[in-house]
Scaffold this motif. Structure first.
Motif, short mmCIF file in Angstrom:
data_model
loop_
_atom_site.label_atom_id
_atom_site.label_comp_id
_atom_site.label_asym_id
_atom_site.label_seq_id
_atom_site.Cartn_x
_atom_site.Cartn_y
_atom_site.Cartn_z
N PRO A 55 2.44 19.78 8.36
CA PRO A 55 2.41 20.88 7.40
C PRO A 55 3.73 21.62 7.33
O PRO A 55 4.58 21.49 8.21
N VAL A 56 3.86 22.40 6.26
CA VAL A 56 4.90 23.41 6.14
C VAL A 56 4.20 24.68 5.69
O VAL A 56 3.41 24.66 4.74
N LEU A 57 4.47 25.77 6.37
CA LEU A 57 3.99 27.08 5.95
C LEU A 57 5.19 27.87 5.45
O LEU A 57 6.16 28.05 6.20
N VAL A 58 5.13 28.30 4.21
CA VAL A 58 6.18 29.16 3.66
C VAL A 58 5.65 30.58 3.72
O VAL A 58 4.69 30.94 3.03
N SER A 59 6.24 31.38 4.59
CA SER A 59 5.82 32.75 4.82
C SER A 59 6.91 33.69 4.33
O SER A 59 8.04 33.66 4.84
N ASN A 60 6.59 34.46 3.31
CA ASN A 60 7.58 35.36 2.69
C ASN A 60 8.87 34.62 2.34
O ASN A 60 9.98 35.11 2.57
N GLY A 61 8.70 33.41 1.81
CA GLY A 61 9.84 32.64 1.33
C GLY A 61 10.56 31.83 2.38
O GLY A 61 11.50 31.09 2.06
N ALA B 235 10.44 28.85 5.25
CA ALA B 235 9.66 27.68 5.65
C ALA B 235 9.56 27.59 7.17
O ALA B 235 10.55 27.73 7.88
N ILE B 236 8.33 27.33 7.64
CA ILE B 236 8.08 27.11 9.06
C ILE B 236 7.46 25.72 9.19
O ILE B 236 6.49 25.40 8.50
N THR B 237 8.03 24.89 10.04
CA THR B 237 7.50 23.55 10.27
C THR B 237 7.01 23.44 11.71
O THR B 237 7.29 24.31 12.55
N GLN B 238 6.26 22.37 11.97
CA GLN B 238 5.71 22.05 13.29
C GLN B 238 4.47 22.91 13.59
O GLN B 238 4.49 24.13 13.48
N ILE B 239 3.40 22.21 13.99
CA ILE B 239 2.11 22.83 14.24
C ILE B 239 2.21 24.01 15.21
O ILE B 239 1.67 25.09 14.94
N LEU B 240 2.88 23.83 16.33
CA LEU B 240 2.92 24.90 17.33
C LEU B 240 3.57 26.17 16.77
O LEU B 240 3.09 27.28 17.01
N ALA B 241 4.66 26.00 16.04
CA ALA B 241 5.35 27.16 15.48
C ALA B 241 4.48 27.85 14.43
O ALA B 241 4.41 29.09 14.37
N ILE B 242 3.81 27.07 13.60
CA ILE B 242 2.97 27.64 12.56
C ILE B 242 1.79 28.38 13.18
O ILE B 242 1.44 29.50 12.77
N VAL B 243 1.16 27.78 14.18
CA VAL B 243 0.03 28.42 14.85
C VAL B 243 0.45 29.73 15.50
O VAL B 243 -0.24 30.76 15.37
#
Length: 219
Positions: free
Chosen positions: A54-60, A62-70
């Protein structure tokens, strides 16, 4: 706060997808069709040069990798208790999450995509059965974790609150059926996965991703 999740149905992106849905926050789910190679498009590579979900874009950003996103979602939604706050329990939960992501997950990749690890057909052919056996044992370990949590009176794998370990358990167990590992081999784990799937927020994600939990061939 604006949140956008790039996910692929049935992939490990199910984990943050479930957490976001559980949080009740507004977010934009954006499907990436891996089977069509959309992860390798120029547009997607501009978001994640590694071409992964996944990629989570938070306030513009991008955050990658499950552990970082969690970890990010746990901090953004502290009221959800996705991870324990007590230091030792938190470390143990993160240890299990890391094991799921850096050991169990790659083992399945050797089964599902052996071409990533060798260009020799004979090597690819041998990778699959060998790693199915490894994956079967890891699902056994996961079932033991479920049994331990239950024996300690925990509703979920890391405590009384639903979290990433529970969502990842569903994903890994579902992958096991793709590898031909029948649910009956790990009945306690399968019952737990049914419990996870019955959570209303998780059920909505399953519907959005159009997932079938048991991908095995009927007897």
């Amino acid at each position: 706060m604006t949140l956008k999740l790039y996910f692929s149905p049935g992939a490990c992106s199910f984990v943050p997808h479930a957490l976001l849905e559980m949080s009740g926050a507004e977010f934009e789910p954006s499907m990436v069709k891996l089977y069509k190679g959309e992860q390798n498009s120029d547009d997607y590579k501009a978001i994640n040069p590694r071409g992964q979900v996944p990629v989570l874009v938070s306030n513009g950003q991008a955050i990658t990798q499950i552990l970082a996103i969690v970890l990010h979602l746990d901090q953004v939604f502290p009221e959800m208790g996705f991870l324990p706050t007590e230091p030792l329990a938190r470390a143990q939960a993160l240890s299990t999450l890391a094991w799921m992501n850096n050991t169990v997950h790659p083992t399945f990749t050797h089964i599902f995509m052996p071409q990533k690890f060798s260009d020799l057909p004979e090597v690819q052919a041998s990778l699959k059965p060998y790693n199915i056996q490894l994956f079967r044992g890891m699902l056994g370990e996961l079932q033991a974790l479920v049994e331990k949590a239950a024996s300690q009176g925990q509703a979920w794998l890391s405590g009384d609150r639903f979290g990433p370990l529970d969502a990842y358990s569903l994903t890994l167990t579902r992958w096991g059926t793709i590898a031909g590992i029948a649910p009956e081999e790990h009945p306690v784990l399968w019952a737990f996965v049914q419990k996870v799937a019955s959570e209303p927020a998780v059920a909505r994600v399953i519907e959005r991703e159009r997932l079938q939990l048991n991908m095995g061939k009927p007897a």
